[in-house]
Design a protein around this motif. Sequence first.
Motif, PDB file in Angstrom:
ATOM      1  N   UNK B 176      19.943   5.633  -0.945  1.00 41.24           N
ATOM      2  CA  UNK B 176      19.088   6.730  -0.521  1.00 41.24           C
ATOM      3  C   UNK B 176      19.746   7.582   0.552  1.00 41.24           C
ATOM      4  N   UNK B 177      20.558   6.935   1.377  1.00 39.93           N
ATOM      5  CA  UNK B 177      21.227   7.701   2.441  1.00 39.93           C
ATOM      6  C   UNK B 177      22.098   8.794   1.843  1.00 39.93           C
ATOM      7  N   UNK B 178      22.735   8.493   0.692  1.00 39.96           N
ATOM      8  CA  UNK B 178      23.583   9.512   0.064  1.00 39.96           C
ATOM      9  C   UNK B 178      22.735  10.729  -0.274  1.00 39.96           C
ATOM     10  N   UNK B 179      21.564  10.448  -0.877  1.00 41.61           N
ATOM     11  CA  UNK B 179      20.679  11.557  -1.195  1.00 41.61           C
ATOM     12  C   UNK B 179      20.186  12.263   0.055  1.00 41.61           C
ATOM     13  N   UNK B 180      19.841  11.479   1.085  1.00 47.86           N
ATOM     14  CA  UNK B 180      19.358  12.074   2.332  1.00 47.86           C
ATOM     15  C   UNK B 180      20.382  13.024   2.917  1.00 47.86           C
ATOM     16  N   UNK B 181      21.653  12.636   2.755  1.00 41.89           N
ATOM     17  CA  UNK B 181      22.713  13.517   3.248  1.00 41.89           C
ATOM     18  C   UNK B 181      22.609  14.869   2.551  1.00 41.89           C
ATOM     19  N   UNK B 182      22.353  14.823   1.231  1.00 40.35           N
ATOM     20  CA  UNK B 182      22.199  16.076   0.500  1.00 40.35           C
ATOM     21  C   UNK B 182      21.067  16.908   1.066  1.00 40.35           C
ATOM     22  N   UNK B 183      19.934  16.259   1.335  1.00 38.74           N
ATOM     23  CA  UNK B 183      18.790  17.007   1.852  1.00 38.74           C
ATOM     24  C   UNK B 183      19.102  17.600   3.216  1.00 38.74           C
ATOM     25  N   UNK B 184      19.752  16.807   4.072  1.00 36.02           N
ATOM     26  CA  UNK B 184      20.030  17.336   5.413  1.00 36.02           C
ATOM     27  C   UNK B 184      20.997  18.513   5.325  1.00 36.02           C
ATOM     28  N   UNK B 185      21.984  18.410   4.430  1.00 35.23           N
ATOM     29  CA  UNK B 185      22.926  19.534   4.302  1.00 35.23           C
ATOM     30  C   UNK B 185      22.193  20.761   3.769  1.00 35.23           C
ATOM     31  N   UNK B 186      21.295  20.519   2.786  1.00 31.81           N
ATOM     32  CA  UNK B 186      20.535  21.645   2.251  1.00 31.81           C
ATOM     33  C   UNK B 186      19.734  22.318   3.359  1.00 31.81           C
ATOM     34  N   UNK B 187      19.135  21.505   4.228  1.00 33.19           N
ATOM     35  CA  UNK B 187      18.327  22.077   5.319  1.00 33.19           C
ATOM     36  C   UNK B 187      19.217  22.857   6.282  1.00 33.19           C
ATOM     37  N   UNK B 188      20.421  22.326   6.528  1.00 30.54           N
ATOM     38  CA  UNK B 188      21.333  23.048   7.431  1.00 30.54           C
ATOM     39  C   UNK B 188      21.714  24.403   6.832  1.00 30.54           C
ATOM     40  N   UNK B 189      22.032  24.393   5.527  1.00 34.62           N
ATOM     41  CA  UNK B 189      22.394  25.674   4.898  1.00 34.62           C
ATOM     42  C   UNK B 189      21.209  26.633   4.994  1.00 34.62           C
ATOM     43  N   UNK B 190      19.996  26.107   4.738  1.00 36.03           N
ATOM     44  CA  UNK B 190      18.808  26.942   4.831  1.00 36.03           C
ATOM     45  C   UNK B 190      18.692  27.552   6.214  1.00 36.03           C
ATOM     46  N   UNK B 191      18.895  26.744   7.225  1.00 34.68           N
ATOM     47  CA  UNK B 191      18.699  27.252   8.584  1.00 34.68           C
ATOM     48  C   UNK B 191      19.705  28.351   8.896  1.00 34.68           C
ATOM     49  N   UNK B 192      20.988  28.128   8.499  1.00 34.60           N
ATOM     50  CA  UNK B 192      21.974  29.171   8.792  1.00 34.60           C
ATOM     51  C   UNK B 192      21.707  30.410   7.958  1.00 34.60           C
ATOM     52  N   UNK B 193      21.146  30.214   6.747  1.00 37.67           N
ATOM     53  CA  UNK B 193      20.923  31.380   5.888  1.00 37.67           C
ATOM     54  C   UNK B 193      19.652  32.126   6.267  1.00 37.67           C
TER      55      UNK B 193
END
Lengths: 275, 630, 99
Positions: B176-193
């Motif tokens: 699950x951590x692997x997937x969580x990493x995906x979600x956190x990266x997605x959120x980071x991209x969202x925030x910068x965008x």
Amino acid sequence: MSANLAAYATSSGEAVQFWVLGTVAVVGALCTILMRRAVHSALCLAGTMIILAVFYLANGAYFLGIVQIVVYTGAIMMLFLFVVMLVGVTAADSLKETIKGQRWWAVACGLGFGILLAAGIGNASVKEFAGLGVANSAHGGNVEGLAALIFTKYVFAFEITGALLITAAVGAMVLTHRERTERAATQRELSEQRVREGTHVPPLPAPGVYARHNAVDIAGLLPDGTPAELTVMQTLRKRGQIRDVSTEALADLKALEQRSEERLGRDRDEEEATR
Amino acid sequence: MENLIALLVGAPLLGAAVLLLGGRRLDRVGHWIGTLFAAASFAIGLALFADMLGKSADDRALYQRLYTWIPVEGFQADMAFQLDQLSMTFVLLISGVGTLIHVYSIGYMEHDERRRRFFGYLNLFVAAMLLLVLADNYLLLYFGWEGVGLASYLLIGFWQHKPAAATAAKKAFLVNRVGDMGLSIAIMIMFTTFGTFTFGPVLGATGETSEGTLTAISLMLLLAACGKSAQVPLQSWLGDAMEGPTPVSALIHAATMVTAGVYLIVRSADIFNAAPDAQLVVTVVGAVTLLFGAIVGCAKDDIKKALAGSTMSQIGYMILAAGLGPIGYVFAIMHLVTHGFFKAGLFLGAGSVMHGMNDEVDMRKYGGLRKYMPVTFVTFGLGYLAIIGFPGLSGFFSKDKIIEAAFAKGGTEGWILGAVTLLGAAITAYYMTRVMLMTFFGEKRWQPDADGNPPHPHESPKSMVVPMVLLAVGSVAAGAFFEFAGFVEWLEPVTGFAHGHSPLSAATVTTATVAVMVIGVGLAYVQYGRKPVPVVAPRGSLLTRAARRDLLQDDFNHAVFVRGGTHLTRSLVYVDHTLVDGVVNGTAASVGGLSGRLRKLQNGYARSYAVSMFGGTAVLIAATLLMRAV
Amino acid sequence: MNPVNYLYLAALLFTIGAVGVLIRRNAIVVFMCVELMLNACNLAFVTFSRMHGNLDGQVIAFFTMVVAAAEVVVGLAIIVSVFRARHSASVDDASLMKL
């Protein structure tokens, strides 16, 4: 060696003096570092210093020349001799080198240093020189001229060196002084200790017993004729400076017999001549 | 009414706090407290649902802002909730099925001395899941997401005295951590965008954003969904998660955890709609997982693992549908809800069977149980009919719609996806029939357990039977209810909806679906109904053996990631030791060696030092002369 | 004769003194060699004084003598102390300051 002579030119007399005494000074210096006994080194150094004093005089530094003799040769070298005697006047050093390569490095560095220094002097040498005639006569003489400088221009240095001398004297006293940490034993305590230990209950025998010399460095002889080192004082014993006179007795006897023989022979001759 | 939203999350959270902090004095009543709080959440959900139905379709969303969670200039996140039709659906499913599982657990965990703690974890799980679906921004969603991960870890490893359970919990957490990493990266991209996390601004701004950025966000969200929803390639934890108590399996598989990925994709529909490449990847992942899970389900003899394969396959259907875009979102959610009913029922039925069979899980040691467990048999059978898509039952409606939408995707892709979903339906029918036949039909193949006690199958206590009956009702009726009560119109304001243009008529697709279902059932009957089932599993074909080992997923992971990681680490360590340490140590060694030599110069003899001073003076003079000469 | 010869003599004496410092182990002789070096310097100062025609060189030589006297006093005191403690005046015996 008048002032004028020293001031303007170097006479041929001074040149002769330089080459003769200079050679002696160098030989003295070499002897200083090569003599095995410290006392010989000290004497050679004293000789070199006296020659240097002469050179000071020749260079017009009359005050320094005298001071050199009085202070250096007179006081400092005597101090050296005192210390040499304290440490052991007859002790000879071994000149064998113990640190690997030290001597070769020393000689190499010395040669290099000397050559370079000489090259430097030769590089900076001037053909003409001022001489001291004017400087010495400005205040009426060499001593007056020096005094004028020391008590005006160099007065602070002079005071400070005075303080340094006093400090050094005090320091030397502090260094060599030994504080007694316990009370010295009294005569009674010493004798009681001797009895308790059981060795040498009677006083030690005096030196020079049976000796012809009334000297402290000659061991007294035991009844069988062997010398007893115990009779010589501790300091001399430690330094190994005990003289053995057991053979001298026979030599003296022989000399006495020879002398009496001569005397008797002369008497016989006189008797025959009278007859 | 919107002030009640926080209570949806708050009730089970409070229950968890009370149970976990209350200590042993609550041991005797703990299960009632836990069930009460879950039921309270469900009741509030029902009240909000009733209120929502009374409003017009466009005005149904409710918002509640509690406080500013992270009050940093330029980085604001609110503790705020959003309750629209999509969240409402999930809230009812989670709290409703969750409550039933709570009730079931009262009987199932009766003899477990850590029952209070179990209920505390269950409440925590429900609270985290509700927080996930109620959040109004991605950061809060992430909070719930991680809470679900934590609760699943605690529940899967609840019987931590079994090494297998502890390992399975760890595995689930790590994957699950692997997937969580995906979600956190997605959120980071969202925030910068976008500069914010809130759903409204983020999803509303997709029009002005480049497709590349949106594709990146979508793929990262898909990775997150893969982790939580056990999709290829992050599917490996699901089978092992069966080590947890059966109610946990039901909760994870039916109502909560694995649906989180589907929710995430449907919630981010606007982003995915603007990134067609990412959508294609989503459908491919769904299709692959669909077949993968189905094949694994065919080969497993462990009843729970067979059901786990089934779950994986059904979630694959949902993901595939979610990848189809507006023509599929609604059906993905619809299948999710119907699946929630029948899969929960199937798991609870499996738990009931195990309860009567001394916790035996091997189906080859069951057989002929229909006479001994009539209620379990009937409820399980209804769930079975629902999942294989028997006409009229809930699975029929939802799955048929997905297959239809897959064909409607259009072009070659549509044909391929349609064929895959049809094949999946056939395999589903096959393996579920297999489970059914091996468990309830045929001769008894019962074996005494490890202590030598022969099993005495019996019907389970009421607390377990009642939830099963209720879920069976849902399994039967939900599909038809949604079909005729207008589920599409209900969700359309949130997810959007478009009618696909299928190259095949609806009747053709339905006929084909039923046909492949009949073929699957027939094959299974020929293989398991007509012939006696051997107690010891036959060796089987290469595919069977591979499927028994979960199609070598663990071997693959081990070979690629574990061994690869080990080798990478070793080579890095080697480089570190030889190169980095070599430079450092070499410097130190050379300095040390040099010092060792230089040390000999310091021999303590003043005369040696004097030589160096004298030599140095000579060098100085030489240098001075040289400088003057130059 | 040019007075520069006095400088050459001073350099020679200085070098001899320095080599003596390096090769002799007896602390007293080492000290004497240091004195020899100081005297060589004094000779150079006196010669400079004559060559430049002022008395400053002689003043410096005078100060050198004073400082040398102070140095000898302290140095010999140290030698006596060391000899008392160790019964040795060898500079190589005081070689504890090493690794």
